[in-house]
Scaffold this active site. Structure first.
Site, mmCIF file in Angstrom:
data_model
loop_
_atom_site.group_PDB
_atom_site.id
_atom_site.type_symbol
_atom_site.label_atom_id
_atom_site.label_comp_id
_atom_site.label_asym_id
_atom_site.label_seq_id
_atom_site.Cartn_x
_atom_site.Cartn_y
_atom_site.Cartn_z
ATOM 1 N N ASP A 112 0.743 -1.231 0.036
ATOM 2 C CA ASP A 112 -0.167 0.004 0.027
ATOM 3 C C ASP A 112 0.945 1.197 0.166
ATOM 4 O O ASP A 112 1.917 1.296 0.295
ATOM 5 C CB ASP A 112 -0.741 -0.103 1.108
ATOM 6 C CG ASP A 112 -1.904 -1.244 1.112
ATOM 7 O OD1 ASP A 112 -2.357 -1.565 0.210
ATOM 8 O OD2 ASP A 112 -2.312 -1.593 2.311
ATOM 9 N N ASP A 138 -7.045 -1.571 -4.300
ATOM 10 C CA ASP A 138 -8.316 -1.191 -3.327
ATOM 11 C C ASP A 138 -9.187 -0.110 -3.867
ATOM 12 O O ASP A 138 -10.462 -0.340 -3.555
ATOM 13 C CB ASP A 138 -7.636 -0.719 -1.913
ATOM 14 C CG ASP A 138 -6.503 -1.979 -1.230
ATOM 15 O OD1 ASP A 138 -6.816 -2.818 -1.477
ATOM 16 O OD2 ASP A 138 -5.665 -1.320 -0.518
#
Length: 168
Positions: A112, A138
């Protein structure tokens, strides 16, 4: 099905490309501020799912994400619906799932790096960060899910009951 896999492939390629850039430029650098007090790029590795919640081993996560991705592809294939408005949200969710699945299979966790810094501080004596660090996959999953919710009546229109009544 061509458009379903084309849209999904774009998501996977963009996701993996941006994650490679994050590894290359952010992993050893810490945080890069893009817009002060709002948007940062921060390298993070996530063993869990959304918001870093860990509820199963990596093997089970791989099995779960792989199974859900397969079910989405089979559902789209069996539906016979080839309208873009139907294919796009499912391809975003599928592509995002595959992008994160690739990370789990190759790195053992999800990379991330996008960080909206809405609020970080203490609330009632506990340190909180009100927005997680996330990635392109995401985002695609979230956008696809929101499309399914917000456009549900257009994606899955009710059959015309007047036409059915006239056929009888």
């Amino acid at each position: 099905m061509k458009w379903f896999f084309t849209f999904a492939s774009v998501v996977v390629l963009l996701d993996q490309f941006t994650k490679k850039l994050a590894v290359l430029f952010l992993r050893d650098r810490g945080t890069v501020t893009i817009i002060p007090d709002w948007l940062k790029l921060t390298y993070a590795e996530n063993n869990g799912i959304a918001f870093g919640v860990e509820f199963a081993s990596q093997a089970i996560m791989i099995l779960l994400v792989g199974s859900i991705s397969l079910m989405i592809a089979l559902y789209v294939l069996k539906s016979g619906n080839r309208k873009t408005l139907f294919l796009l949200p499912f391809s975003l969710i599928f592509g995002g799932g595959i992008g994160n699945l690739i990370d789990r299979l190759t790195v053992g966790r999800v990379i991330d790096f996008i960080h909206f810094d809405l609020y970080q501080g203490t609330i009632m004596g506990s340190w909180v960060s009100l927005w997680p660090i996330f990635n392109v996959a995401d985002s695609a999953i979230t956008i696809g899910a929101c499309m399914l919710i917000l456009l549900h009546n257009r994606i899955f229109p009710e059959p015309d009951t007047k036409a059915e009544n006239h056929v009888r």
